[in-house]
Design a protein around this motif. Sequence first.
Motif, PDB file in Angstrom:
ATOM      1  N   LYS A 289       7.724  11.682   7.271  1.00 10.04           N
ATOM      2  CA  LYS A 289       7.322  12.420   8.471  1.00 10.04           C
ATOM      3  C   LYS A 289       8.225  13.627   8.690  1.00 10.04           C
ATOM      4  CE  LYS A 289       5.523   8.308  10.831  1.00 10.04           C
ATOM      5  NZ  LYS A 289       5.694   7.390  11.995  1.00 10.04           N
ATOM      6  N   ASP A 290       9.530  13.447   8.482  1.00 10.70           N
ATOM      7  CA  ASP A 290      10.471  14.547   8.668  1.00 10.70           C
ATOM      8  C   ASP A 290      10.243  15.653   7.639  1.00 10.70           C
ATOM      9  OD1 ASP A 290      11.542  13.165  10.767  1.00 10.70           O
ATOM     10  OD2 ASP A 290      13.319  12.475   9.687  1.00 10.70           O
ATOM     11  N   LEU A 291       9.990  15.253   6.402  1.00  9.93           N
ATOM     12  CA  LEU A 291       9.745  16.235   5.356  1.00  9.93           C
ATOM     13  C   LEU A 291       8.433  16.979   5.594  1.00  9.93           C
ATOM     14  CD1 LEU A 291      10.924  14.348   2.134  1.00  9.93           C
ATOM     15  CD2 LEU A 291      11.994  16.329   3.233  1.00  9.93           C
ATOM     16  N   GLN A 292       7.448  16.269   6.124  1.00  8.84           N
ATOM     17  CA  GLN A 292       6.179  16.913   6.450  1.00  8.84           C
ATOM     18  C   GLN A 292       6.368  17.958   7.547  1.00  8.84           C
ATOM     19  OE1 GLN A 292       3.050  16.487   4.914  1.00  8.84           O
ATOM     20  NE2 GLN A 292       2.710  18.339   6.141  1.00  8.84           N
ATOM     21  N   GLN A 293       7.197  17.620   8.544  1.00  6.78           N
ATOM     22  CA  GLN A 293       7.495  18.569   9.611  1.00  6.78           C
ATOM     23  C   GLN A 293       8.199  19.801   9.063  1.00  6.78           C
ATOM     24  OE1 GLN A 293       6.618  18.349  12.946  1.00  6.78           O
ATOM     25  NE2 GLN A 293       7.367  20.458  13.003  1.00  6.78           N
ATOM     26  N   LYS A 294       9.149  19.580   8.163  1.00  6.88           N
ATOM     27  CA  LYS A 294       9.873  20.699   7.544  1.00  6.88           C
ATOM     28  C   LYS A 294       8.914  21.560   6.724  1.00  6.88           C
ATOM     29  CE  LYS A 294      13.643  21.825   4.382  1.00  6.88           C
ATOM     30  NZ  LYS A 294      12.780  22.690   3.534  1.00  6.88           N
ATOM     31  N   MET A 295       8.023  20.901   5.988  1.00  9.26           N
ATOM     32  CA  MET A 295       7.067  21.645   5.181  1.00  9.26           C
ATOM     33  C   MET A 295       6.122  22.455   6.062  1.00  9.26           C
ATOM     34  SD  MET A 295       6.014  22.591   2.251  1.00  9.26           S
ATOM     35  CE  MET A 295       7.109  21.545   1.278  1.00  9.26           C
ATOM     36  N   ASP A 296       5.698  21.876   7.173  1.00 11.53           N
ATOM     37  CA  ASP A 296       4.828  22.604   8.113  1.00 11.53           C
ATOM     38  C   ASP A 296       5.535  23.841   8.647  1.00 11.53           C
ATOM     39  OD1 ASP A 296       2.870  20.713   7.744  1.00 11.53           O
ATOM     40  OD2 ASP A 296       3.311  19.600   9.590  1.00 11.53           O
ATOM     41  N   ASN A 297       6.823  23.698   8.952  1.00 15.43           N
ATOM     42  CA  ASN A 297       7.600  24.841   9.444  1.00 15.43           C
ATOM     43  C   ASN A 297       7.753  25.910   8.358  1.00 15.43           C
ATOM     44  OD1 ASN A 297       7.965  23.631  11.949  1.00 15.43           O
ATOM     45  ND2 ASN A 297       9.908  22.691  11.378  1.00 15.43           N
ATOM     46  N   ASP A 298       7.978  25.471   7.122  1.00 17.67           N
ATOM     47  CA  ASP A 298       8.100  26.418   6.006  1.00 17.67           C
ATOM     48  C   ASP A 298       6.796  27.174   5.789  1.00 17.67           C
ATOM     49  OD1 ASP A 298      10.691  25.625   5.635  1.00 17.67           O
ATOM     50  OD2 ASP A 298      10.261  24.278   3.963  1.00 17.67           O
ATOM     51  N   VAL A 299       5.684  26.456   5.878  1.00 21.94           N
ATOM     52  CA  VAL A 299       4.378  27.098   5.709  1.00 21.94           C
ATOM     53  C   VAL A 299       4.116  28.090   6.837  1.00 21.94           C
ATOM     54  CG1 VAL A 299       1.880  26.701   5.714  1.00 21.94           C
ATOM     55  CG2 VAL A 299       3.368  25.192   4.395  1.00 21.94           C
ATOM     56  N   LYS A 300       4.500  27.710   8.052  1.00 19.54           N
ATOM     57  CA  LYS A 300       4.330  28.606   9.203  1.00 19.54           C
ATOM     58  C   LYS A 300       5.142  29.882   9.015  1.00 19.54           C
ATOM     59  CE  LYS A 300       4.811  28.747  14.250  1.00 19.54           C
ATOM     60  NZ  LYS A 300       5.225  27.971  15.466  1.00 19.54           N
ATOM     61  N   THR A 301       6.388  29.718   8.554  1.00 18.50           N
ATOM     62  CA  THR A 301       7.247  30.875   8.302  1.00 18.50           C
ATOM     63  C   THR A 301       6.658  31.762   7.212  1.00 18.50           C
ATOM     64  OG1 THR A 301       9.220  29.628   8.935  1.00 18.50           O
ATOM     65  CG2 THR A 301       9.553  31.605   7.614  1.00 18.50           C
TER      66      THR A 301
ATOM     67  N   ASN B 108       0.850  -1.188   0.000  1.00 19.58           N
ATOM     68  CA  ASN B 108       0.000   0.000   0.000  1.00 19.58           C
ATOM     69  C   ASN B 108       0.892   1.247   0.000  1.00 19.58           C
ATOM     70  OD1 ASN B 108      -1.683   2.182   0.709  1.00 19.58           O
ATOM     71  ND2 ASN B 108      -3.111   0.811   1.745  1.00 19.58           N
ATOM     72  N   PRO B 109       1.094   1.889  -1.162  1.00 21.90           N
ATOM     73  CA  PRO B 109       1.984   3.055  -1.230  1.00 21.90           C
ATOM     74  C   PRO B 109       1.570   4.192  -0.308  1.00 21.90           C
ATOM     75  CG  PRO B 109       1.444   2.244  -3.430  1.00 21.90           C
ATOM     76  CD  PRO B 109       0.530   1.538  -2.479  1.00 21.90           C
ATOM     77  N   ALA B 110       0.252   4.418  -0.164  1.00 25.70           N
ATOM     78  CA  ALA B 110      -0.216   5.501   0.700  1.00 25.70           C
ATOM     79  C   ALA B 110       0.160   5.233   2.149  1.00 25.70           C
ATOM     80  CB  ALA B 110      -1.730   5.653   0.563  1.00 25.70           C
ATOM     81  N   ARG B 111       0.037   3.988   2.567  1.00 29.13           N
ATOM     82  CA  ARG B 111       0.398   3.618   3.937  1.00 29.13           C
ATOM     83  C   ARG B 111       1.898   3.762   4.151  1.00 29.13           C
ATOM     84  NH1 ARG B 111      -0.021  -2.540   6.281  1.00 29.13           N
ATOM     85  NH2 ARG B 111       1.148  -2.209   8.216  1.00 29.13           N
ATOM     86  N   VAL B 112       2.682   3.313   3.187  1.00 33.20           N
ATOM     87  CA  VAL B 112       4.136   3.423   3.289  1.00 33.20           C
ATOM     88  C   VAL B 112       4.538   4.897   3.354  1.00 33.20           C
ATOM     89  CG1 VAL B 112       6.322   2.985   2.117  1.00 33.20           C
ATOM     90  CG2 VAL B 112       4.534   1.242   2.108  1.00 33.20           C
TER      91      VAL B 112
END
Length: 199
Positions: free
Chosen positions: A44-56, A32-36
Amino acid sequence: ILHRTTLFASLIVCMASVQAFAQDAARVAVCNPARVFSEMQESKDLQQKMDNDVKTFKQENTTRQNHVKDLQSARDLLKPDSAQYQQADKSFMQAAIEYDTWNKLSQAQLQGQLKQQMKELYDKIVSATQAVAQQKNIDLVVAEQPGDLPDNLGQIPVDQLKATLLSRNTLYVAPKMDISKDVVAYLDAKYKGAPPAAS
């Protein structure tokens, strides 16, 4: 005796044929690619970075937007036929254009980064799936699309519900055939710099 010998020989031939068929039969698994994608650590790390970029971006956007509003408010305090108004209007228009350009460019850059990162992660999932399949001597891996639905069906239109149901490419998968966890483990090990363990 001849009849028994012939029967015994036939059984041996039959068993050999079954064994050969079993050896030649393709081994199939699902992933299941979506699950992976949602479970792998790099995602998860990239999502966190993206969230920080969006916040900035949002913080900077608010600052620039308020600056434009302040210039507009200062201009509106002046008489429209005065030289000061003309100069203030020019400053306001210039700031508004600069803000609009920055806003559109920044959003385009964020979207471009997100698209590139998603493509790179998907390519890694495909590569990891291939590696795990080779480790397990699997001939074919099907990308599972379960077609998950919300608990409240009233949230989606009938056409969308129909499309979601018909998009499912598997109706039942035995747990032992699902290699999604193995693919996640492989990706995480490689992401952390450790050699992926053979399973």
